[in-house]
Structure formats: structure tokens, C-alpha cells
Design a protein around this motif. Structure first.
Motif: not given
Length: 279
Positions: A11-15, A217-226, A241-243, A269-275
Motif C-alpha cells: 500500500x502506497x500512503x499519500x493519495x 513472489x510478485x505473483x502473490x502481491x496486490x499493490x495499490x498506488x496513485x 491497482x491505480x487509484x 479494492x481490498x474489500x474485493x479480496x477481503x470482504x
């Protein structure tokens, strides 16, 4: 990806976690309930949550605290700071990986075109920054120690911030492309803010170090940033995933575009995988 579940949430922080506002103050650093709850549902499901930011280490620990990370009785948090140049555990801050470089030539090249630009390097280990002049309020955290530029970049550093309040982001993008900045990687922010870093270092390289330590590995990662400094991370991750408020270059690097930060896009986005229960 119907049966795919993220094992790492970067998770990115700002934005992304925090809503960007002009003239930000300390009140800007507020974690909303939807974001907080989504992060903890990810943890409940066994995922590793990794903060990944351009901020310095000391600028990230407060966000971990606001998120309630790490939870009591669990392993220390992994954090990727300084756009991937620093990887550390928390609490307390324990740097486990750091990349440095000689920033002097690149800084000199930029200052030749923007002689009034502000320059900053983090004071490692104590927080705060060495700066050639004081940055606008709220833009960098901690004490600002006035220092000559030659001394600021007189030894290898992990990251240099260059900021010109009189210029635009497009000015810096054009300048960086024109200069080439040999031996240095760079990323331009929303404003005329440029982060210089060692070649090949990005949030993706920092996360790769964390994943190796976790046996993932990379395949295991969900990354979110803007931001533009998220592009490598979004391309690298199994799901980037882009904001919603991101510039086009960031959206194009992503696998998916979520809602904007004001509409809690990270939580969506997180709720898609962890409702949430009952959702």
C-alpha cells in the motif's frame, strides 16, 4: 484470477491511504474506518500488509501506528521507504536493506536549470532532513537542518528530494528527459517534486526484497498506488491497482483502476479480496 487471493498487500500512503489536500497539516494524516477495517480483514485472512512509500522511514511509522500495525503478538511490520531505497522492520525501526548512490552530478545538473530549487536528504537514523533552504510547511517531516548543497550530497545517499515551488510537474518531467540523469533514476510527483534514487531502485525492488524474505513472489502481491513513483510497483505486482485520481501514465501501468482516494478506492479494492462479514 478467480481463485487468486493476495498473500501480500502493498500500500502506497499519500493519495492512497491518505487523502491529499492542498496546504496539508497534521490533520491530513488520518486513516478512515473503511481503510483501517479493510487492512485488518486482510491481516485476518493471513495476508502480509506492507507499507510502500516515497516517504522517509520516520515519515511512515506514524501511519503504521494509525493503522494499528503491527498487531500485538505478531511479527514486526515490513516497510518499504524512500521509493524502495530503504527496507526496514518496525517497531523499532531496524533497517535491513539500503541502497545508496552518488547524487552530486544529478543534483548539479538539475540546479543548473532550476537554481532556486530546494534540495533535501533525510538525516538517517534520527529523522528530519538536511536542506539547502526550508521546504514549505507540511511537505517534509521532522527538523530541517540548513546545509550547503555540496555537503548535502557530499557522501552516498539513498534518496534526494528536489523541489521547485515556482515550477510545474511537467517542467520537471521535460527537464529529466532532456538531461538523461545518467547513473540515477528519478520520479516526478504531482508538483515540481523530483525524487532521485539509485539506478534500478523502486518500490518494486524494495517489495521484491520483502517477498524474498517471506518466501513469496510478485505473483502473490496486490499493490495499490496513485503516483508516478508507483508505476514500477504496479507493473511488477501480480495485481497492480491505480487509484481513480491517478494520472494516465499510472492508470496505464495498472491491471485495474479503483475508485479515487476520496471515495475510499483502496478500501474498495481490498474489500474485493477481503470482504466484510455479510457483504
Amino acid at each position: 484470477m478467480s481463485d487468486w487471493i493476495p498473500r501480500v498487500v502493498a500500500l502506497d500512503i499519500d493519495g492512497t491511504l491518505l487523502k491529499w489536500v492542498d496546504g496539508q497539516t497534521e490533520d491530513y494524516e488520518t486513516i478512515t474506518a473503511p481503510v483501517h477495517d479493510a487492512v485488518h480483514r486482510a491481516l485476518d485472512a493471513g495476508a502480509h500488509v506492507v507499507l510502500s512509500s516515497g516517504r522517509s522511514p520516520h515519515g511512515m511509522t506514524r501511519i503504521a501506528d494509525l493503522l494499528g500495525l503491527p498487531r500485538e503478538g505478531t511479527d514486526r511490520l515490513w516497510i518499504v521507504a524512500s521509493n524502495g531505497a530503504v527496507v526496514f522492520r518496525y517497531p523499532p525501526i531496524e533497517v535491513v536493506h539500503e541502497e545508496t548512490f552518488d547524487a552530486a552530478p544529478a543534483v548539479a545538473a538539475v540546479l543548473e536549470h532550476h537554481p532556486r530549487a530546494l534540495v533535501a536528504v533525510e538525516e538517517r537514523g534520527v529523522g528530519g532532513y538536511r536542506v539547502n533552504r526550508v521546504f514549505p510547511e507540511g511537505e517534509i517531516s521532522g527538523e530541517q537542518i540548513i546545509t550547503e548543497v555540496d555537503d548535502i550530497v557530499g557522501e552516498p545517499v539513498s534518496r534526494v528530494i528536489i523541489r521547485d515551488p515556482e515550477a510545474t510537474a511537467d517542467d520537471f518531467i521535460e527537464l529529466a528527459a532532456r538531461l538523461g540523469l545518467h547513473g540515477t533514476d528519478y520520479v516526478v510527483g504531482w508538483t515540481a517534486w523530483m525524487d532521485l534514487s539509485p539506478v534500478g531502485v523502486s518500490k518494486a525492488s524494495g517489495l521484491e526484497h520483502v517477498c524474498r524474505e517471506l518466501g513469496l513472489g510478485a505473483a502473490d502481491v496486490l499493490a495499490i498506488g496513485d503516483g508516478r513513483n508507483d508505476i514500477e510497483m504496479l507493473r511488477w505486482a501480480g495485481r497492480g491497482v491505480a487509484m481513480g485520481q491517478s494520472v494516465d501514465a499510472v492508470k496505464e501501468a495498472a491491471d485495474f483502476v479503483t475508485d479515487s482516494v476520496v471515495d475510499e478506492g483502496a478500501a474498495v479494492e481490498m474489500s474485493r479480496w477481503f470482504p466484510a462479514p455479510g457483504a
